[in-house]
Design a protein around this motif. Structure first.
Motif, PDB file in Angstrom:
ATOM      1  N   ALA A 180      49.607  46.362  44.254  1.00  0.00           N
ATOM      2  CA  ALA A 180      50.862  45.915  43.658  1.00  0.00           C
ATOM      3  C   ALA A 180      51.401  46.935  42.658  1.00  0.00           C
ATOM      4  N   ALA A 181      50.490  47.581  41.931  1.00  0.00           N
ATOM      5  CA  ALA A 181      50.920  48.547  40.913  1.00  0.00           C
ATOM      6  C   ALA A 181      51.644  49.729  41.528  1.00  0.00           C
ATOM      7  N   THR A 182      51.088  50.309  42.577  1.00  0.00           N
ATOM      8  CA  THR A 182      51.744  51.463  43.190  1.00  0.00           C
ATOM      9  C   THR A 182      53.016  51.051  43.926  1.00  0.00           C
ATOM     10  N   ALA A 183      52.996  49.871  44.532  1.00  0.00           N
ATOM     11  CA  ALA A 183      54.210  49.394  45.202  1.00  0.00           C
ATOM     12  C   ALA A 183      55.337  49.201  44.194  1.00  0.00           C
ATOM     13  N   ALA A 184      54.986  48.699  43.001  1.00  0.00           N
ATOM     14  CA  ALA A 184      55.994  48.489  41.962  1.00  0.00           C
ATOM     15  C   ALA A 184      56.590  49.818  41.496  1.00  0.00           C
ATOM     16  N   LEU A 185      55.800  50.884  41.577  1.00  0.00           N
ATOM     17  CA  LEU A 185      56.280  52.211  41.190  1.00  0.00           C
ATOM     18  C   LEU A 185      57.042  52.901  42.320  1.00  0.00           C
ATOM     19  N   GLY A 186      56.952  52.333  43.519  1.00  0.00           N
ATOM     20  CA  GLY A 186      57.633  52.932  44.667  1.00  0.00           C
ATOM     21  C   GLY A 186      56.876  54.098  45.272  1.00  0.00           C
ATOM     22  N   VAL A 187      55.553  54.150  45.056  1.00  0.00           N
ATOM     23  CA  VAL A 187      54.744  55.222  45.629  1.00  0.00           C
ATOM     24  C   VAL A 187      53.638  54.607  46.486  1.00  0.00           C
ATOM     25  N   PRO A 188      53.125  55.354  47.460  1.00  0.00           N
ATOM     26  CA  PRO A 188      52.068  54.835  48.326  1.00  0.00           C
ATOM     27  C   PRO A 188      50.683  55.076  47.732  1.00  0.00           C
ATOM     28  N   LEU A 189      49.710  54.402  48.282  1.00  0.00           N
ATOM     29  CA  LEU A 189      48.323  54.702  47.935  1.00  0.00           C
ATOM     30  C   LEU A 189      47.794  55.852  48.788  1.00  0.00           C
ATOM     31  N   THR A 190      48.307  55.955  50.009  1.00  0.00           N
ATOM     32  CA  THR A 190      47.933  57.057  50.895  1.00  0.00           C
ATOM     33  C   THR A 190      49.190  57.768  51.363  1.00  0.00           C
ATOM     34  N   HIS A 191      49.003  59.028  51.720  1.00  0.00           N
ATOM     35  CA  HIS A 191      50.134  59.845  52.184  1.00  0.00           C
ATOM     36  C   HIS A 191      49.545  60.964  53.031  1.00  0.00           C
ATOM     37  N   ARG A 192      50.157  61.247  54.161  1.00  0.00           N
ATOM     38  CA  ARG A 192      49.595  62.244  55.082  1.00  0.00           C
ATOM     39  C   ARG A 192      49.431  63.604  54.421  1.00  0.00           C
ATOM     40  N   GLU A 193      50.307  63.931  53.472  1.00  0.00           N
ATOM     41  CA  GLU A 193      50.246  65.253  52.842  1.00  0.00           C
ATOM     42  C   GLU A 193      49.469  65.255  51.524  1.00  0.00           C
ATOM     43  N   HIS A 194      49.325  64.098  50.879  1.00  0.00           N
ATOM     44  CA  HIS A 194      48.771  64.086  49.531  1.00  0.00           C
ATOM     45  C   HIS A 194      47.469  63.309  49.373  1.00  0.00           C
ATOM     46  N   ALA A 195      47.224  62.286  50.170  1.00  0.00           N
ATOM     47  CA  ALA A 195      46.025  61.458  49.975  1.00  0.00           C
ATOM     48  C   ALA A 195      45.569  60.879  51.302  1.00  0.00           C
ATOM     49  N   HIS A 196      44.297  61.137  51.621  1.00  0.00           N
ATOM     50  CA  HIS A 196      43.743  60.691  52.899  1.00  0.00           C
ATOM     51  C   HIS A 196      42.976  59.383  52.772  1.00  0.00           C
ATOM     52  N   GLY A 197      42.914  58.848  51.566  1.00  0.00           N
ATOM     53  CA  GLY A 197      42.191  57.601  51.362  1.00  0.00           C
ATOM     54  C   GLY A 197      42.358  57.120  49.936  1.00  0.00           C
ATOM     55  N   VAL A 198      41.709  56.012  49.636  1.00  0.00           N
ATOM     56  CA  VAL A 198      41.815  55.377  48.332  1.00  0.00           C
ATOM     57  C   VAL A 198      40.418  55.022  47.836  1.00  0.00           C
ATOM     58  N   MET A 199      40.191  55.216  46.543  1.00  0.00           N
ATOM     59  CA  MET A 199      38.949  54.804  45.917  1.00  0.00           C
ATOM     60  C   MET A 199      39.291  53.827  44.790  1.00  0.00           C
ATOM     61  N   MET A 200      38.797  52.602  44.895  1.00  0.00           N
ATOM     62  CA  MET A 200      39.015  51.595  43.860  1.00  0.00           C
ATOM     63  C   MET A 200      37.735  51.409  43.067  1.00  0.00           C
ATOM     64  N   VAL A 201      37.825  51.582  41.754  1.00  0.00           N
ATOM     65  CA  VAL A 201      36.638  51.469  40.900  1.00  0.00           C
ATOM     66  C   VAL A 201      37.002  50.666  39.660  1.00  0.00           C
ATOM     67  N   THR A 202      35.985  50.167  38.983  1.00  0.00           N
ATOM     68  CA  THR A 202      36.200  49.441  37.745  1.00  0.00           C
ATOM     69  C   THR A 202      35.729  50.259  36.554  1.00  0.00           C
ATOM     70  N   GLY A 203      36.519  50.248  35.492  1.00  0.00           N
ATOM     71  CA  GLY A 203      36.122  50.926  34.272  1.00  0.00           C
ATOM     72  C   GLY A 203      35.312  50.034  33.359  1.00  0.00           C
ATOM     73  N   HIS A 204      35.093  48.781  33.782  1.00  0.00           N
ATOM     74  CA  HIS A 204      34.360  47.807  32.974  1.00  0.00           C
ATOM     75  C   HIS A 204      33.015  47.572  33.636  1.00  0.00           C
ATOM     76  N   ALA A 205      32.011  48.354  33.240  1.00  0.00           N
ATOM     77  CA  ALA A 205      30.697  48.265  33.878  1.00  0.00           C
ATOM     78  C   ALA A 205      29.929  47.066  33.361  1.00  0.00           C
ATOM     79  N   ARG A 206      28.974  46.621  34.163  1.00  0.00           N
ATOM     80  CA  ARG A 206      28.140  45.488  33.783  1.00  0.00           C
ATOM     81  C   ARG A 206      26.837  45.986  33.171  1.00  0.00           C
TER      82      ARG A 206
END
Length: 257
Positions: free
Chosen positions: A123-149
């Motif tokens: 939702a965040a990237t869609a709200a900015l009007g940018v993709p999560l992946t792009h043939r020229e810029h990004a071949h995948g996505v990595m989702m991580v949490t900054g709040h470790a257990r």
């Protein structure tokens, strides 16, 4: 008496218009709803009249309902024959502790139904009007949490950065409270000029965002007063936004000796 059933339902990033039809049907059918803090207020308009709504706050950095209590309550209500919906912001299986809850319920013979929701990173990237992946810029996505257990469970950010440098968009949930340490780790393998964006309250009317570079990420968060809930996006898919943000800034004149 039947063994009981619980639906783990993703309420999406907050905007009720982003609910799936399956989520709406589950909410309408529920007799008991256990609702997280990050569920948008408008989502509950779909609850049936007479449904019991239990707010079980779960938000990083704030007082939260103990997870063990939530799991015990879900199981007890289901075993009493209630149609239970555990309503979560985003997707229940993306940093929503849905996996833990499903394991607990199934161990007691309770059937678990999962209804996916739009996760905040998307939702965040869609709200900015940018993709999560792009043939020229990004071949995948990595989702991580900054709040470790727990102690010692934190991610090794240089390793994450090295993977992102291979052409992945990095999406960090719950990272604003530790932004300086994660920034330092990412800078070990990513250039300081790597574009970043921080989006708070994605999809909601109060949404705010800031765009900059990795070298100034922590200062960007502090300067704009961005806090939880927020998503940090790092990667070349943001290059167009970063250039536009720079062009919109007032020209800074060089200081003379």
């Amino acid at each position: 008496m039947t063994a009981g059933r619980v639906s783990l339902v993703g309420a999406g990033p907050g905007d009720p218009d982003l609910l799936t039809l399956k989520a709406v049907r589950a909410i309408r059918a529920a007799t008991v709803l256990l609702v997280d803090d990050l569920v948008g207020e408008g989502v509950l308009r779909y609850a049936r009249r007479g449904a019991r709504i239990v707010h079980v706050g779960k938000r990083g950095g704030c007082a939260s309902t103990p997870q063990a209590f939530i799991e015990k309550l879900m199981a007890a209500e289901a075993l009493q024959g209630e149609r239970v919906v555990r309503l979560k912001g985003g997707d229940p299986f993306v940093f929503g502790r849905g996996g833990e809850e499903a394991e607990h319920l199934r161990a007691q013979g309770i059937q678990v139904n999962v209804v996916n929701g739009i996760t905040a990173g998307l939702a965040a990237t869609a709200a900015l009007g940018v993709p999560l992946t792009h043939r020229e810029h990004a071949h995948g996505v990595m989702m991580v949490t900054g709040h470790a257990r727990g102690d010692g469970a934190s991610l090794h950010w240089p390793t994450i950065a090295a993977a992102a440098a291979q052409g992945l968009t990095l999406v960090i949930y719950m990272g604003v409270s530790t932004v300086r340490s994660l920034q330092a780790g990412l800078l070990e393998a990513l250039p300081a000029g790597t574009p970043v964006a921080v989006v708070q309250h994605a999809s909601l009317p109060q949404q705010r965002h800031a765009v900059g570079t990795l070298g100034g990420l922590a200062d960007l968060v502090e300067e704009h007063g961005l806090g939880s809930p927020a998503v940090i996006v790092v990667g070349d898919v943001l290059r167009g936004m970063h250039h536009a943000a720079l062009e919109a800034q007032p020209m800074k004149h060089a200081r003379t000796a």
